[in-house]
Design a protein around this motif. Structure first.
Motif, PDB file in Angstrom:
ATOM      1  N   MET A   1       0.843  -1.205   0.000  1.00 21.36           N
ATOM      2  CA  MET A   1       0.000   0.000   0.000  1.00 21.36           C
ATOM      3  C   MET A   1       0.877   1.255   0.000  1.00 21.36           C
ATOM      4  N   LYS A   2       0.261   2.359  -0.437  1.00 17.88           N
ATOM      5  CA  LYS A   2       0.955   3.645  -0.410  1.00 17.88           C
ATOM      6  C   LYS A   2       0.672   4.341   0.923  1.00 17.88           C
ATOM      7  N   ILE A   3       1.718   4.847   1.529  1.00 14.13           N
ATOM      8  CA  ILE A   3       1.554   5.549   2.806  1.00 14.13           C
ATOM      9  C   ILE A   3       2.243   6.912   2.692  1.00 14.13           C
ATOM     10  N   THR A   4       1.518   7.952   3.082  1.00 10.85           N
ATOM     11  CA  THR A   4       2.063   9.305   3.009  1.00 10.85           C
ATOM     12  C   THR A   4       2.167   9.894   4.410  1.00 10.85           C
ATOM     13  N   PHE A   5       3.298  10.500   4.687  1.00  7.43           N
ATOM     14  CA  PHE A   5       3.504  11.159   5.985  1.00  7.43           C
ATOM     15  C   PHE A   5       4.541  12.250   5.835  1.00  7.43           C
ATOM     16  N   GLN A   6       4.650  13.067   6.877  1.00  8.74           N
ATOM     17  CA  GLN A   6       5.700  14.085   6.944  1.00  8.74           C
ATOM     18  C   GLN A   6       6.885  13.486   7.682  1.00  8.74           C
ATOM     19  N   ILE A   7       8.083  13.625   7.135  1.00 13.02           N
ATOM     20  CA  ILE A   7       9.255  13.176   7.887  1.00 13.02           C
ATOM     21  C   ILE A   7      10.346  14.236   7.794  1.00 13.02           C
ATOM     22  N   ASN A   8      10.788  14.702   8.931  1.00 16.12           N
ATOM     23  CA  ASN A   8      11.804  15.755   9.025  1.00 16.12           C
ATOM     24  C   ASN A   8      11.417  16.956   8.158  1.00 16.12           C
ATOM     25  N   GLY A   9      10.122  17.263   8.179  1.00 17.00           N
ATOM     26  CA  GLY A   9       9.637  18.460   7.505  1.00 17.00           C
ATOM     27  C   GLY A   9       9.305  18.290   6.040  1.00 17.00           C
ATOM     28  N   THR A  10       9.448  17.074   5.512  1.00 20.85           N
ATOM     29  CA  THR A  10       9.178  16.854   4.098  1.00 20.85           C
ATOM     30  C   THR A  10       8.095  15.787   3.943  1.00 20.85           C
ATOM     31  N   ALA A  11       7.179  15.999   3.009  1.00 19.19           N
ATOM     32  CA  ALA A  11       6.159  14.988   2.742  1.00 19.19           C
ATOM     33  C   ALA A  11       6.784  13.844   1.959  1.00 19.19           C
ATOM     34  N   GLN A  12       6.467  12.629   2.370  1.00 21.93           N
ATOM     35  CA  GLN A  12       7.002  11.447   1.680  1.00 21.93           C
ATOM     36  C   GLN A  12       5.865  10.462   1.453  1.00 21.93           C
ATOM     37  N   THR A  13       5.904   9.816   0.309  1.00 19.40           N
ATOM     38  CA  THR A  13       4.982   8.721   0.052  1.00 19.40           C
ATOM     39  C   THR A  13       5.806   7.481  -0.247  1.00 19.40           C
ATOM     40  N   VAL A  14       5.500   6.407   0.468  1.00 20.09           N
ATOM     41  CA  VAL A  14       6.248   5.170   0.244  1.00 20.09           C
ATOM     42  C   VAL A  14       5.274   4.060  -0.109  1.00 20.09           C
ATOM     43  N   GLU A  15       5.802   3.083  -0.824  1.00 18.44           N
ATOM     44  CA  GLU A  15       5.023   1.900  -1.195  1.00 18.44           C
ATOM     45  C   GLU A  15       5.570   0.752  -0.369  1.00 18.44           C
ATOM     46  N   THR A  16       4.742   0.230   0.520  1.00 15.09           N
ATOM     47  CA  THR A  16       5.237  -0.844   1.396  1.00 15.09           C
ATOM     48  C   THR A  16       4.075  -1.671   1.912  1.00 15.09           C
ATOM     49  N   ASP A  17       4.442  -2.849   2.393  1.00 12.22           N
ATOM     50  CA  ASP A  17       3.472  -3.674   3.103  1.00 12.22           C
ATOM     51  C   ASP A  17       3.046  -2.922   4.370  1.00 12.22           C
TER      52      ASP A  17
ATOM     53  N   ASN B   1       1.681   1.510   8.475  1.00 17.16           N
ATOM     54  CA  ASN B   1       0.395   2.146   8.147  1.00 17.16           C
ATOM     55  C   ASN B   1      -0.065   3.120   9.229  1.00 17.16           C
ATOM     56  N   LEU B   2       0.425   2.944  10.451  1.00 13.91           N
ATOM     57  CA  LEU B   2       0.068   3.879  11.530  1.00 13.91           C
ATOM     58  C   LEU B   2       0.688   5.249  11.298  1.00 13.91           C
ATOM     59  N   ALA B   3       1.704   5.292  10.442  1.00 15.07           N
ATOM     60  CA  ALA B   3       2.401   6.563  10.211  1.00 15.07           C
ATOM     61  C   ALA B   3       1.642   7.474   9.244  1.00 15.07           C
ATOM     62  N   ALA B   4       0.646   6.926   8.568  1.00 14.69           N
ATOM     63  CA  ALA B   4      -0.068   7.719   7.557  1.00 14.69           C
ATOM     64  C   ALA B   4      -0.587   9.026   8.151  1.00 14.69           C
ATOM     65  N   GLY B   5      -0.220  10.110   7.511  1.00 13.29           N
ATOM     66  CA  GLY B   5      -0.700  11.420   7.933  1.00 13.29           C
ATOM     67  C   GLY B   5      -0.018  11.988   9.161  1.00 13.29           C
ATOM     68  N   GLN B   6       0.948  11.267   9.702  1.00  6.66           N
ATOM     69  CA  GLN B   6       1.601  11.732  10.935  1.00  6.66           C
ATOM     70  C   GLN B   6       2.834  12.583  10.608  1.00  6.66           C
ATOM     71  N   ASN B   7       3.289  13.248  11.642  1.00  5.62           N
ATOM     72  CA  ASN B   7       4.482  14.083  11.520  1.00  5.62           C
ATOM     73  C   ASN B   7       5.632  13.383  12.245  1.00  5.62           C
ATOM     74  N   ILE B   8       6.600  12.932  11.478  1.00  9.88           N
ATOM     75  CA  ILE B   8       7.668  12.091  12.033  1.00  9.88           C
ATOM     76  C   ILE B   8       8.996  12.844  12.034  1.00  9.88           C
ATOM     77  N   THR B   9       9.741  12.670  13.118  1.00  7.54           N
ATOM     78  CA  THR B   9      11.092  13.243  13.196  1.00  7.54           C
ATOM     79  C   THR B   9      12.065  12.133  13.548  1.00  7.54           C
ATOM     80  N   THR B  10      13.187  12.113  12.832  1.00 11.55           N
ATOM     81  CA  THR B  10      14.274  11.188  13.169  1.00 11.55           C
ATOM     82  C   THR B  10      15.478  12.018  13.609  1.00 11.55           C
ATOM     83  N   ILE B  11      16.527  11.330  14.006  1.00 11.32           N
ATOM     84  CA  ILE B  11      17.736  12.038  14.454  1.00 11.32           C
ATOM     85  C   ILE B  11      18.238  13.003  13.374  1.00 11.32           C
ATOM     86  N   GLU B  12      18.036  12.640  12.113  1.00 11.54           N
ATOM     87  CA  GLU B  12      18.504  13.510  11.020  1.00 11.54           C
ATOM     88  C   GLU B  12      17.711  14.807  10.967  1.00 11.54           C
ATOM     89  N   GLY B  13      16.535  14.821  11.563  1.00 15.38           N
ATOM     90  CA  GLY B  13      15.707  16.017  11.537  1.00 15.38           C
ATOM     91  C   GLY B  13      15.714  16.785  12.840  1.00 15.38           C
TER      92      GLY B  13
END
Lengths: 155, 725
Positions: free
Chosen positions: A1-17, A64-76
């Motif tokens: 499935m396609k999942i879209t979320f914000q990560i480190n300030g950028t919108a990303q869409t990934v294709e994953t189980d 799939n829980l990340a859909a629509g969420q705002n995510i930050t990693t150490i890089e951000g």
């Protein structure tokens, strides 16, 4: 499935189980390697990220829980070239040894400081429960207090 | 070093030097520096001296330095960086002799194709001490080479040149090292010049920040787990859960057609699967049914019955006087038994590798402490010459001895060969806990007789342990009869109080049914727990202060004086007091000497809700010259808490044939809440060369805590992990 979320300030869409741990999405699909695999069972905290500012162990968080969420990693965590107060404090206290678990600790600490800006030692003991095999806890504790001080000056 | 020895070394070094033109980037300088009697010195060095040599690998191009056009100096480290701070120490040493600002030195891991690797390993707390002389001589020689060439280019006498931060100046004209390198086609290699006096060094001896600090704070992709090759696939290997399992066969029919599966790889000794994603590989792995041959279902009681003084083969490792006959008396003998459990490494970065194998070349990126051994193992299994295999070590997410054998590189290589693409794979955490090379369990029997003066007349330490060194492929089996006892198992097992008239130590070797091997500090942790707890028992029996009791029985020689100095320093700094303090705490004391580095520790302990709380640790250590005092402190802090973790919490068991537990938490380890709020490290320098740092501070901590607990509770805890009744 396609999942879209914000990560480190950028919108990303990934294709994953949909059940893929978010950790693998971050590391393998988005090539952000700062978030580490330690145990795969949310038992060590090496994979800690922020989801809407909350510390989350991404090895046990389905993509799939990340859909629509705002995510930050150490890089951000840093803003441009300016390190986050937690990173700055880690630098000044010369905390890391092997360094593998440190991003998880810094992410957990950054989330803690948003909730408790000036944590006591007991607050730190209760909230920072990641595992560091080099056992850099002594310097981490000092760095957490220092980060709180840097953050309060910056604000 | 006397004059003749210096001359001798110059001659040898000169003949061994090699210079190669680098591909567009500068000069590569190297040397076949070492032609020393390698194995015996290494073994001795691992155990009792700080003089373990650097063991060069003569099969590799011996290249150390590369000078780039923009005057950066790349130092290809033959030792790996696993947190111990070696890269920083090497940068400090090189910067001082090269006369450059430390920021110009970039330390990278040598690969087997690009530089010198250590033919032995990174381990044994020897990285800085073993490279101290070679690296200084190399850097000084390179500086002189650059000056000589600069003099030629500038048409001046070399004596007219001055050097500052990598820039060579003669009156008005200057050349950077990088500019010199660009001009030179053939190098003339001078004799090793006199080394600078250590007191004139700018960086050595200073607490400068780690060179890898920034990368580790921003989460840079520096570890084996982070390695990526283009077009890389993801592998997984089915590993056994039961002790003694031998691979027989696998039913892979369910896995074959699963989404994302590229290939199921069946080899003679394992089955793996390669897929397009980590998730797909993990899912397919779960669908493979492996048949294992499991000859016996082991239980912990089986293991405990084997680890008993009196079982297996004894080796007398230390003997002075007539301890055995004196202690055979029927009366007046004090005796006590101690135990330690199976310990896991539990390093945070799982083992794994990224491999790319083509028809005639193999590349492996891996977190390993044994670069050379890994190359040999991969080459042997692939049927390649070693020159066809390049092992590129990465930063290690912890070593602690776990990566002194990394044959999983073979599995990555075979999976890569099977699919014709790079493959990455790693252990899951359960596999780490069940396929570790564990710290062996131990059993100790201590005996002593006190003399009329209240000092020890005779003392004996018997230790039964699983293998440490003998479990390791680093050392060929042919060495077993040469060295006799397992030097890893008895590390720390000798009695360090040389004024005792009669003493003896005996190591009992037991081969366990699961892998046991190197674990940071080897036998030191358990042996010191036993011996130094027993010393405390003896001091109490003798009615003496335990610190003075020790000081009174240390011999007056250089090692003895250094041990006395750390004991006195720790006791003084901590305001040592015997007995329960007015604030309800008690202090505990212990000391050890490991690899020529003496350490003494004073702990302050309280009992809170029937749990042992370590509130403060004072640690005096004499590692000789501290190249980086801050990193020595950092190693002490970490070693103390890691030792506490092993001594107070950690324990693997065997149940229904399996090693357990298999996850953090149930495998209880020290966390933030367990770390002492205060750690005070006192540095002494009883010698003028760097010695061992990474392991020695693990020695005293468990005994010191147990000794404090006795004062608070009257309970003498003789088994790790320390548990109150």
């Amino acid at each position: 499935m396609k999942i879209t979320f914000q990560i480190n300030g950028t919108a990303q869409t990934v294709e994953t189980d949909e059940n893929t741990p978010l950790l693998w999405v971050i590391r393998d699909l988005l090539d952000l390697k700062g978030t580490k695999f330690g145990c795969g069972k949310a038992a060590c905290g090496a994979c800690t990220i922020h989801v809407n500012g909350e510390a989350v162990r991404s090895c046990s968080y389905a993509a799939n829980l990340a859909a629509g969420q705002n995510i930050t990693t150490i890089e951000g965590l840093a803003v441009g070239d300016e390190l986050h107060p937690v990173q700055q404090a880690w630098l000044e206290e010369i905390v890391p040894q092997c360094g593998y678990c440190q991003p998880g600790f810094m992410m957990a600490t950054a989330a803690l400081l948003e909730k408790i800006p000036n944590p006591t030692d007991d607050d730190i003991d209760a909230n920072i429960v990641n595992v560091c095999r080099c056992a850099t806890y002594y310097r981490m504790r000092k760095a957490i207090h220092r980060a709180a001080a840097i953050k309060s000056v910056n604000q | 070093m006397d004059h003749s020895a210096e001359q001798d070394k110059k001659g040898k070094s000169r003949r061994g030097f090699l210079v190669k033109a680098a591909v567009g980037v500068g000069v590569l300088l190297g040397t076949g520096y070492l032609t020393r009697p390698v194995w015996r010195r290494s073994i001795a060095g691992m155990v009792n001296t700080a003089d373990a040599p650097y063991v060069g690998d003569t099969k590799t191009p011996p290249l150390w330095f590369e000078v780039t056009a923009d005057n950066e100096i790349i130092l290809r480290s033959p030792k790996v960086e696993m947190g111990q701070g070696t890269f920083t120490g090497l940068a400090q040493i090189a910067a001082d002799e090269l006369e450059v600002a430390i920021g110009r030195i970039k330390v990278v891991h040598a690969s087997t194709a690009s530089g010198n690797i250590d033919g032995f390993s990174t381990g044994g707390s020897t990285s800085i001490s073993s490279l101290w002389m070679p690296l200084r001589e190399l850097a000084a020689t390179m500086r002189e080479m650059l000056k000589n060439e600069a003099a030629n280019i500038l048409g001046v006498d070399v004596a007219a040149l001055s050097v500052a931060d990598g820039v060579i100046t003669a009156s008005e004209r200057s050349l950077t090292y990088g500019e010199v390198v660009k001009e030179v086609k053939e190098w003339d290699i001078p004799a090793v010049p006199p080394l600078k006096d250590v007191s004139t060094y700018r960086y050595v001896g200073q607490p400068i920040p780690r060179v890898d600090l920034k990368d580790k704070v921003i989460g840079a992709p520096i570890f084996g787990m982070d390695a990526v090759l283009s077009d890389m696939l993801y592998g997984a290997v089915v590993r056994p859960t039961a002790i003694g399992s031998k691979y027989v066969s696998a039913d892979t029919s369910r896995a074959e057609g699963m989404p994302g599966v590229v290939k199921v790889v069946k080899e003679k000794d394992f089955v793996g699967v390669v897929a397009t994603s980590q998730m797909a590989a993990d899912n397919a792995k779960k669908a493979i049914d492996v048949t294992w041959d499991i000859p016996k279902t082991w239980e912990l009681s089986d293991i405990e019955a084997m680890i008993q003084v009196g079982q297996g083969t004894p080796y007398v490792i230390q003997k002075e006087g007539r301890a055995a006959s004196i202690l055979a008396a029927e009366e007046g003998i004090i005796t006590a038994e101690y135990k330690s459990p199976i310990g896991a490494h539990a390093q945070m970065e799982p083992n794994g590798a990224v491999a790319h194998v083509t028809a005639d070349q193999a590349t492996v990126l891996i977190s390993t402490q044994v670069v050379g051994l890994t190359r040999k193992e991969v080459a042997d299994r692939l049927g390649f010459d070693q020159e066809q295999v390049n092992i590129q070590p990465t930063y290690l997410g912890g070593g602690f001895g776990r990566r002194l054998h990394t044959p999983h590189a073979i599995q990555a290589a075979l999976m890569s060969r099977a699919v014709g693409k790079p493959v990455k794979y790693f252990f899951d955490r359960k596999e780490e806990f069940q396929n570790d090379t564990f710290r062996p369990p131990t059993h100790h029997v201590l005996k002593a007789k006190l003399g009329a003066d209240g000092l020890i007349e005779a003392m004996e330490h018997n230790v039964s342990s699983g293998d440490v060194m003998f479990g390791s492929p680093i050392l060929p089996g042919i060495l077993e009869p040469i060295v006799g006892a397992d030097v890893g198992a008895w590390r720390g097992g000798m009695i360090q109080y040389g004024k005792i008239p009669h003493y003896r130590a005996v190591s009992w070797r037991v081969k366990l049914p699961f892998a046991t091997s190197w674990w940071r500090s080897l036998g030191l942790l358990a042996n010191t727990f036993a011996i130094e707890s027993f010393m405390d028992e003896l001091a109490i029996q003798a009615g003496k202060d335990p610190v003075q009791f020790r000081l009174d029985q240390i011999q007056d020689d250089p090692a003895g004086r250094r041990l006395q100095a750390v004991i006195t320093a720790a006791a003084t700094r901590a305001n040592w007091q015997d007995g329960v303090l007015p604030n309800g705490r008690a202090m505990g004391f212990a000391a050890s000497t490991d690899a020529n580095t003496p350490v003494a520790q004073v702990v302050e302990v309280a009992i809170v809700d029937n749990e042992i709380k370590v509130l403060k640790v004072t640690c005096a250590i004499d590692p000789g010259l501290a190249v980086n005092p801050d990193q020595v402190r950092s190693q002490c802090e970490g070693a103390i808490i890691m030792g506490m973790s092993a001594g107070m919490f950690e324990k693997m068991i065997v149940r229904n044939g399996e090693l357990q537990p298999t996850i953090y938490g149930p495998y209880q380890m020290a966390l933030m809440r367990d770390a002492p709020r205060e750690i005070d490290v006192v540095l002494l320098a009883g010698t003028d060369a760097p010695g061992a740092v990474g392991e020695p501070p693990l020695g005293p901590i468990v005994a010191a805590i147990a000794n404090a607990v006795f004062r608070l509770t009257g309970q003498r805890l003789r088994e790790m992990p320390l548990t109150l009744v």
